[in-house]
Design a protein around this motif. Structure first.
Motif, PDB file in Angstrom:
ATOM      1  N   ASP A 141     -24.457 -55.172  34.081  1.00 38.67           N
ATOM      2  CA  ASP A 141     -23.044 -55.571  34.175  1.00 38.67           C
ATOM      3  C   ASP A 141     -22.790 -56.838  33.362  1.00 38.67           C
ATOM      4  O   ASP A 141     -21.795 -56.935  32.618  1.00 38.67           O
ATOM      5  N   GLU A 142     -23.670 -57.810  33.501  1.00 42.15           N
ATOM      6  CA  GLU A 142     -23.501 -59.075  32.787  1.00 42.15           C
ATOM      7  C   GLU A 142     -23.587 -58.880  31.278  1.00 42.15           C
ATOM      8  O   GLU A 142     -22.814 -59.475  30.514  1.00 42.15           O
ATOM      9  N   GLU A 143     -24.510 -58.048  30.846  1.00 46.96           N
ATOM     10  CA  GLU A 143     -24.668 -57.823  29.416  1.00 46.96           C
ATOM     11  C   GLU A 143     -23.454 -57.108  28.827  1.00 46.96           C
ATOM     12  O   GLU A 143     -23.007 -57.441  27.722  1.00 46.96           O
ATOM     13  N   LEU A 144     -22.923 -56.140  29.543  1.00 50.51           N
ATOM     14  CA  LEU A 144     -21.754 -55.430  29.040  1.00 50.51           C
ATOM     15  C   LEU A 144     -20.536 -56.349  28.980  1.00 50.51           C
ATOM     16  O   LEU A 144     -19.745 -56.290  28.029  1.00 50.51           O
ATOM     17  N   ALA A 145     -20.393 -57.212  29.966  1.00 54.15           N
ATOM     18  CA  ALA A 145     -19.278 -58.164  29.949  1.00 54.15           C
ATOM     19  C   ALA A 145     -19.410 -59.146  28.791  1.00 54.15           C
ATOM     20  O   ALA A 145     -18.417 -59.543  28.163  1.00 54.15           O
ATOM     21  N   ALA A 146     -20.657 -59.527  28.482  1.00 52.97           N
ATOM     22  CA  ALA A 146     -20.886 -60.482  27.398  1.00 52.97           C
ATOM     23  C   ALA A 146     -20.560 -59.917  26.033  1.00 52.97           C
ATOM     24  O   ALA A 146     -20.387 -60.660  25.061  1.00 52.97           O
ATOM     25  N   LEU A 147     -20.442 -58.595  25.935  1.00 60.67           N
ATOM     26  CA  LEU A 147     -20.097 -57.982  24.656  1.00 60.67           C
ATOM     27  C   LEU A 147     -18.763 -58.464  24.113  1.00 60.67           C
ATOM     28  O   LEU A 147     -18.551 -58.479  22.903  1.00 60.67           O
ATOM     29  N   ASP A 148     -17.855 -58.841  24.999  1.00 61.67           N
ATOM     30  CA  ASP A 148     -16.545 -59.299  24.538  1.00 61.67           C
ATOM     31  C   ASP A 148     -16.661 -60.488  23.596  1.00 61.67           C
ATOM     32  O   ASP A 148     -15.795 -60.711  22.744  1.00 61.67           O
ATOM     33  N   GLY A 149     -17.744 -61.255  23.735  1.00 61.30           N
ATOM     34  CA  GLY A 149     -17.946 -62.391  22.852  1.00 61.30           C
ATOM     35  C   GLY A 149     -18.204 -61.996  21.409  1.00 61.30           C
ATOM     36  O   GLY A 149     -18.055 -62.821  20.490  1.00 61.30           O
ATOM     37  N   LEU A 150     -18.582 -60.742  21.168  1.00 61.71           N
ATOM     38  CA  LEU A 150     -18.803 -60.294  19.797  1.00 61.71           C
ATOM     39  C   LEU A 150     -17.555 -60.434  18.936  1.00 61.71           C
ATOM     40  O   LEU A 150     -17.634 -60.697  17.735  1.00 61.71           O
ATOM     41  N   LEU A 151     -16.388 -60.236  19.556  1.00 63.15           N
ATOM     42  CA  LEU A 151     -15.150 -60.241  18.787  1.00 63.15           C
ATOM     43  C   LEU A 151     -14.834 -61.604  18.198  1.00 63.15           C
ATOM     44  O   LEU A 151     -14.007 -61.712  17.284  1.00 63.15           O
ATOM     45  N   THR A 152     -15.476 -62.642  18.690  1.00 62.04           N
ATOM     46  CA  THR A 152     -15.220 -63.991  18.173  1.00 62.04           C
ATOM     47  C   THR A 152     -16.085 -64.308  16.959  1.00 62.04           C
ATOM     48  O   THR A 152     -15.903 -65.356  16.335  1.00 62.04           O
ATOM     49  N   LEU A 153     -17.022 -63.423  16.624  1.00 59.12           N
ATOM     50  CA  LEU A 153     -17.944 -63.680  15.523  1.00 59.12           C
ATOM     51  C   LEU A 153     -17.441 -63.052  14.232  1.00 59.12           C
ATOM     52  O   LEU A 153     -16.806 -61.990  14.252  1.00 59.12           O
ATOM     53  N   PRO A 154     -17.750 -63.655  13.087  1.00 60.16           N
ATOM     54  CA  PRO A 154     -17.484 -63.000  11.801  1.00 60.16           C
ATOM     55  C   PRO A 154     -18.244 -61.676  11.711  1.00 60.16           C
ATOM     56  O   PRO A 154     -19.253 -61.471  12.406  1.00 60.16           O
ATOM     57  N   ALA A 155     -17.782 -60.789  10.845  1.00 63.83           N
ATOM     58  CA  ALA A 155     -18.335 -59.440  10.779  1.00 63.83           C
ATOM     59  C   ALA A 155     -19.840 -59.432  10.528  1.00 63.83           C
ATOM     60  O   ALA A 155     -20.589 -58.686  11.168  1.00 63.83           O
ATOM     61  N   ASP A 156     -20.317 -60.264   9.593  1.00 64.88           N
ATOM     62  CA  ASP A 156     -21.742 -60.274   9.293  1.00 64.88           C
ATOM     63  C   ASP A 156     -22.565 -60.761  10.477  1.00 64.88           C
ATOM     64  O   ASP A 156     -23.665 -60.259  10.732  1.00 64.88           O
ATOM     65  N   GLU A 157     -22.038 -61.722  11.218  1.00 67.79           N
ATOM     66  CA  GLU A 157     -22.748 -62.224  12.388  1.00 67.79           C
ATOM     67  C   GLU A 157     -22.749 -61.190  13.511  1.00 67.79           C
ATOM     68  O   GLU A 157     -23.712 -61.079  14.264  1.00 67.79           O
ATOM     69  N   GLN A 158     -21.643 -60.444  13.635  1.00 68.19           N
ATOM     70  CA  GLN A 158     -21.630 -59.361  14.613  1.00 68.19           C
ATOM     71  C   GLN A 158     -22.739 -58.358  14.307  1.00 68.19           C
ATOM     72  O   GLN A 158     -23.479 -57.939  15.197  1.00 68.19           O
ATOM     73  N   ALA A 159     -22.834 -57.972  13.028  1.00 72.47           N
ATOM     74  CA  ALA A 159     -23.842 -56.993  12.642  1.00 72.47           C
ATOM     75  C   ALA A 159     -25.245 -57.501  12.936  1.00 72.47           C
ATOM     76  O   ALA A 159     -26.085 -56.773  13.478  1.00 72.47           O
ATOM     77  N   GLN A 160     -25.493 -58.762  12.586  1.00 67.69           N
ATOM     78  CA  GLN A 160     -26.824 -59.323  12.809  1.00 67.69           C
ATOM     79  C   GLN A 160     -27.124 -59.440  14.304  1.00 67.69           C
ATOM     80  O   GLN A 160     -28.258 -59.184  14.745  1.00 67.69           O
ATOM     81  N   ALA A 161     -26.134 -59.800  15.088  1.00 67.27           N
ATOM     82  CA  ALA A 161     -26.339 -59.894  16.534  1.00 67.27           C
ATOM     83  C   ALA A 161     -26.674 -58.533  17.126  1.00 67.27           C
ATOM     84  O   ALA A 161     -27.555 -58.409  17.986  1.00 67.27           O
ATOM     85  N   LEU A 162     -25.987 -57.495  16.673  1.00 68.76           N
ATOM     86  CA  LEU A 162     -26.256 -56.152  17.189  1.00 68.76           C
ATOM     87  C   LEU A 162     -27.624 -55.653  16.733  1.00 68.76           C
ATOM     88  O   LEU A 162     -28.309 -54.945  17.471  1.00 68.76           O
TER      89      LEU A 162
END
Length: 398
Positions: A141-162
């Protein structure tokens, strides 16, 4: 053992891992982990006397017995004979290649629980309670909720985080995964012992029209970040199509099957925010064929990928990139051998029919592709760096 393909494998250059060395990691898996798994499965279901007796017999065999043949009516008996069963019958579990011994243990466990036989337990995954408990946990549950933070990252950082999320699986929570490194970045030997992520992204540029094959590893919380990575690559236009390779039936304790994929999709679509959005996108991608699921008997077999059958070789040859997830897939990719750690990754994967990437948390002794400085730092540090799950790698062969 006989091969499933006429394509020659690389010449052996290092000893195959066996489980017959007391004190070795393979020996501990065969002597302690496998009996514990049998007991766990025995206690997880209200099996009747027949199955309980078969599990007890497997428990005894693991400790002191020898490898037994499959029943004459087993649906995959001929396949296992082609994989070398005939040469292993009557031998100790500890004296055959460790990769083969492990694989056959899980096939024997399915036999003991009646997974393939007509009857009430046919098709019942003996590991399902463990998988669901993890998937339904508060940590998920906590990990899925934390996904919302991805939207605050630039596209390249989102990709690297994933990408790092898929690499580490449930090694740590998502907030940890969204950081750039890992748990030992300040140590002399970093947590990420090899990092070819730049090469990986160069094979998956924006505007890509190719196909990604992702060979999954574990179910539950580890399959979630794999699916999130696939969803991102499709949505960002880095690939036009993705193929998710899953196990055709339960294999090892937590390997992902189609049923596990459905459980994860229901978990995602039942969540909120970004998790639900990604779950719906994946569901739609499956419906329209942008994402397809593939199961192949070889995926639950005891042989290295150098011996993959022709149909699987042809399929992977057509992929823009094949990503192999997890420790077991790595062992099968490079060969379950005592390679010197600086053995070039490109050399041991030269047979692979197309570009290949390994995303792996280290949980066994096999390792290739390290530079000399990293190897020296690891050797001078903690002794269990190969097997403790504290280190990981991203390796790519174009």
């Amino acid at each position: 053992m006989s091969r499933m393909s006429d394509t020659p494998a690389p010449a052996p250059a290092a000893p195959v891992l066996l489980g017959n060395g007391p004190g070795s990691f393979p020996h501990s898996v065969l002597a302690r982990r496998h009996p514990a798994i049998v007991r766990q499965v025995r206690d997880a279901f209200p099996y009747g006397p027949g199955i309980r007796g078969a599990l007890d017999a497997l428990l005894e065999s693991c400790a002191e017995g020898v490898i037994e043949p499959l029943p004459a009516d087993a649906p995959d008996r001929d396949r296992w004979l082609s994989w070398g069963l005939g040469t292993c019958i009557g031998r100790s579990w500890f004296d055959v290649p460790w990769l083969w011994s492990e694989s056959y243990f899980y096939r024997s466990l399915l036999e003991a629980t009646g997974y393939f036989a007509p009857g009430p337990w046919q098709g019942v995954d003996p590991f399902r309670p463990t998988k669901l408990a993890e998937l339904d946990s508060a940590e998920t549950d906590e990990e899925l909720a934390a996904l919302d933070g991805l939207l605050t990252l630039p596209a390249d950082e989102q990709a690297q985080a994933l990408l790092h999320g898929s690499l580490w699986g449930n090694r740590a929570d998502l907030s940890f995964r969204l950081s750039a490194g890992g748990p030992a970045d300040a140590a002399p030997a970093p947590a990420l012992v090899a990092d070819d992520s730049a090469a990986l992204w160069s094979l998956l540029p924006a505007g890509g029209t190719g196909t990604l094959c992702l060979v999954a590893d574990n179910a539950g919380r580890e399959l979630i970040p794999d699916l999130l990575l696939v969803a991102h690559l499709l949505a960002a236009g880095r690939v036009a199509r993705a193929v998710l390779h899953l196990k055709p039936h339960p294999y090892y304790v937590s390997d992902a099957t189609t049923a596990d994929l459905l459980d994860v999709l229901r978990r995602l679509t039942g969540a909120q925010g970004v998790a639900r959005d990604r779950g719906r996108r994946l569901w739609t991608a499956l419906e329209d064929g942008t994402l397809t699921v593939r199961t192949h008997p070889f995926s639950a077999g005891p042989l290295p990928y150098a011996e993959m059958p022709g149909d699987l070789r042809a399929e992977l040859a057509g992929a823009t990139l094949t990503i192999l997830k997890g420790d077991l897939n790595y062992r099968r990719l490079v060969g379950d051998r005592w390679w010197p750690p600086t053995t070039p990754f490109d050399d041991v994967t030269a047979y692979f029919p197309g570009p290949v990437a390994a995303l792996r948390t280290l949980k066994s002794d096999v390792i290739t592709g390290l530079d000399a400085a990293t190897e020296a730092a690891l050797a001078a540090g903690q002794q269990r760096w190969r097997t403790g799950g504290t280190h990981a790698l991203i390796q790519v062969r174009r």
